[in-house]
Design a protein around this motif. Structure first.
Motif, PDB file in Angstrom:
ATOM      1  N   LYS A   1       0.799  -1.226   0.000  1.00 48.22           N
ATOM      2  CA  LYS A   1       0.000   0.000   0.000  1.00 48.22           C
ATOM      3  C   LYS A   1       0.835   1.281   0.000  1.00 48.22           C
ATOM      4  N   ASN A   2       2.096   1.158   0.371  1.00 48.10           N
ATOM      5  CA  ASN A   2       2.936   2.353   0.498  1.00 48.10           C
ATOM      6  C   ASN A   2       4.094   2.262  -0.485  1.00 48.10           C
ATOM      7  N   ASN A   3       3.746   2.161  -1.761  1.00 54.43           N
ATOM      8  CA  ASN A   3       4.716   1.917  -2.824  1.00 54.43           C
ATOM      9  C   ASN A   3       4.993   3.201  -3.610  1.00 54.43           C
ATOM     10  N   HIS A   4       6.274   3.523  -3.800  1.00 56.25           N
ATOM     11  CA  HIS A   4       6.632   4.818  -4.384  1.00 56.25           C
ATOM     12  C   HIS A   4       7.764   4.711  -5.403  1.00 56.25           C
ATOM     13  N   TYR A   5       7.811   5.721  -6.261  1.00 54.10           N
ATOM     14  CA  TYR A   5       8.973   5.918  -7.113  1.00 54.10           C
ATOM     15  C   TYR A   5      10.090   6.545  -6.301  1.00 54.10           C
TER      16      TYR A   5
ATOM     17  N   THR B   1       4.366   9.984  -7.407  1.00 60.11           N
ATOM     18  CA  THR B   1       5.232   8.866  -7.019  1.00 60.11           C
ATOM     19  C   THR B   1       4.505   7.702  -6.362  1.00 60.11           C
ATOM     20  N   HIS B   2       3.330   7.944  -5.753  1.00 63.68           N
ATOM     21  CA  HIS B   2       2.629   6.891  -5.017  1.00 63.68           C
ATOM     22  C   HIS B   2       1.727   6.118  -5.974  1.00 63.68           C
ATOM     23  N   VAL B   3       2.102   4.882  -6.253  1.00 65.38           N
ATOM     24  CA  VAL B   3       1.379   4.060  -7.228  1.00 65.38           C
ATOM     25  C   VAL B   3       1.070   2.688  -6.637  1.00 65.38           C
ATOM     26  N   PRO B   4       0.102   1.968  -7.189  1.00 67.67           N
ATOM     27  CA  PRO B   4      -0.236   0.633  -6.660  1.00 67.67           C
ATOM     28  C   PRO B   4       0.897  -0.364  -6.876  1.00 67.67           C
TER      29      PRO B   4
END
Length: 540
Positions: free
Chosen positions: A69-73, A488-491
């Motif tokens: 749930k807390n996935n980022h570039y 930056t916040h993506v699934p």
């Protein structure tokens, strides 16, 4: 009594044997990996449209899979080319070289497209749309490493409407990468991969699958009054499809290129992906195969209409049905226990500036071309005649090094003059010297992203950092590319094979995807990888 007991034992043994035969045996490694990238899917789209999704698409992935749930570039700029490269290399532009969709080549003195390759020819038709290859990608991908691990027995295929969404994930050693030529509506490739299309692709194109959508009208899947997660139709800041007077439903898509800015582009991609699995018999061999598929139309629709438009919501609701059909097909093809699916996005997206303004949220648009023109004039006024700026792209300025030599003026003087001028602009938060990041007035979080995203040979000298939710471009539609959370916040969803039905709010980053797959397969991670395997996804 003895006969009765023997009969009962016989029945129990037979029942146990029957159950054992029906039990699904999970293999040591998945037979097929399907990597799904949704172009421009911001994280909140998983939940904002959740109540309207079917039970068998996004919800199934979330219900039966593992949700990071807390996935980022982990870098900037957040564009399509760099995003696809980072997902599959486990790296960043600083290493893999994909510094943007385009960048400026100082030696050639021209802009370079991330997958352009004039040494190859188009395969599938006579257009120039196939002059592409992965040669600008400087590292291996997880798909390359899979092929190398068993000396090229695994099949790897990339598919997307956009060439870069297919080519970069498939890597250097792929069996094939296919993309859609919007001038003909057909699937093509380049001579980098093959000299002619496989017969099944020729036959597929001969049926002209795109043509059936040209006469269709794009109307909402549900009554338009039910789209309460979005703004009302016909906003002044929405873009218009070519040939339409207003940006309102119903939409017409009578040309091949218009299909891209509609849900039909995603459906065409899904159909071709299923055909590729069937005809290439992916997942039916002795080793793991890999299909990398990217759904590009969400990006085209998002750019034109914005993330709070009914068009964007409807595109995701229809994509949900496409995903459900793909998952159902995989169930029947090899079974859930034999396929590993991951779903993520190549970047997020900013709200339309005018939408934010309507709700008193600071935002605006920035005319980069006009500002750079004014900056050039200011530099001449302050430093003397000459061409001080060689190029500007990706919010980066390339200083003319020949001009520095001829003038005798040092770089630091030029930088300070540029910074002084640009900081007077309302849109600009900071002007950052990419040769001296330690002096930048930005948090470590952002400076790390900048460092990861700048390639010494391909990036500029100076970064223009815009204020949150300010963007370059027109007053209509929106874009992406920043280091802010909406970009930056993506699934990141994992599904199938040994994947557990869980979720985690621990931070993960895009660079972790490729090494996680490498860990699952017990193979070497890509050679430029800087990520780490994500723990807890599978049951051992």
């Amino acid at each position: 009594m003895k006969i009765f007991k023997l009969s009962l034992l016989f029945i129990l043994l037979n029942s146990t044997l029957a159950l054992a035969q029906k039990a699904k045996i999970i293999p040591e490694k998945p037979k097929l990996i399907v990597g799904i990238v949704i172009d421009q899917m911001r994280y909140d789209f998983l939940y904002r449209y959740f109540d309207k999704y079917s039970n068998n698409g996004f919800k199934r992935l979330m219900r039966e899979g593992y949700n990071c749930k807390n996935n980022h570039y982990h870098y900037v700029p957040t564009y399509t080319g760099p995003g696809h490269a980072a997902i599959y290399t486990g790296s960043a532009p600083v290493i893999n070289g994909i510094a943007g969709n385009n960048w400026y080549d100082r030696s050639a003195k021209k802009s370079v497209y991330c997958t352009e390759d004039t040494s190859v020819r188009t395969v599938g038709n006579n257009s120039k749309a196939g002059l592409m290859s992965p040669r600008n990608l400087l590292t291996t991908t997880i798909t390359d490493q899979l092929r190398l691990s068993n000396f090229f027995e695994s099949k790897v295929i990339g598919i997307a409407i956009k060439d870069r969404g297919s080519i970069l994930p498939a890597g250097h050693t792929a069996n094939a990468a296919y993309w859609n030529d919007s001038s003909t509506g057909t699937w093509i490739t380049s001579s980098y991969y093959m000299n002619e299309l496989p017969k099944w692709v020729q036959d597929y194109n001969a049926k002209k699958p795109s043509d059936s959508y040209l006469a269709q009208t794009w109307n909402t899947l549900f009554p338009i009054s039910e789209y309460t997660e979005s703004t009302i139709d016909d906003q002044p800041y929405e873009g218009q499809l070519s040939g339409e007077a207003k940006p309102v439903f119903p939409h017409k898509t009578p040309k091949y290129d218009l299909l891209l800015t509609s849900p039909w582009g995603n459906t065409l991609t899904k159909n071709f992906a299923i055909a590729a699995i069937q005809n290439e018999k992916l997942g039916k061999g002795k080793v793991t195969d890999f299909l990398a598929v990217s759904f590009s139309s969400t990006d085209y629709v998002g750019h034109s209409f914005g993330p709070y438009s009914i068009e964007t919501e409807d595109t995701y609701l229809r994509l949900d049905k496409d995903l459900a059909e793909l998952l159902s097909f995989l169930d029947n093809w090899i079974g859930k226990e034999n396929v590993l699916v991951f779903l993520t996005a190549d970047h997020g997206v900013a709200n339309v500036a005018a939408f934010n303004n309507d709700f008193k949220i600071p935002a605006g648009t920035f005319d980069g071309g006009k500002t750079i023109k004014a900056l050039n004039a200011y530099l001449i006024e302050q430093l003397g005649a000459g061409k001080w700026i060689e190029s500007e792209i990706n919010d980066q300025i390339y200083i003319n090094r020949e001009q520095l030599k001829q003038s005798g003026i040092v770089y630091d003087k030029v930088f300070s003059t540029i910074r002084e001028f640009l900081l007077k602009q309302e849109a600009i938060a900071d002007v950052i010297d990419l040769h001296n990041l330690s002096s930048a007035y930005v948090p470590d979080y952002f400076s790390t992203m900048i460092k990861n995203g700048m390639n010494v040979k391909r990036s500029g000298d100076i970064l223009i950092q815009l204020q949150p939710n300010w963007m370059g471009g027109s007053n209509k539609g929106t874009t992406h590319g920043s280091s802010y959370r909406y970009d930056t916040h993506v699934p990141l969803l994992w599904y199938g094979w040994k994947v557990q039905a869980k979720s985690s709010s621990e931070r993960t980053e895009i660079k972790d995807i490729a090494p996680t797959i490498a860990d699952f397969l017990n193979i070497l991670e890509p050679n430029g990888s800087i990520g780490n395997p994500i723990q807890g996804i599978i049951s051992n």
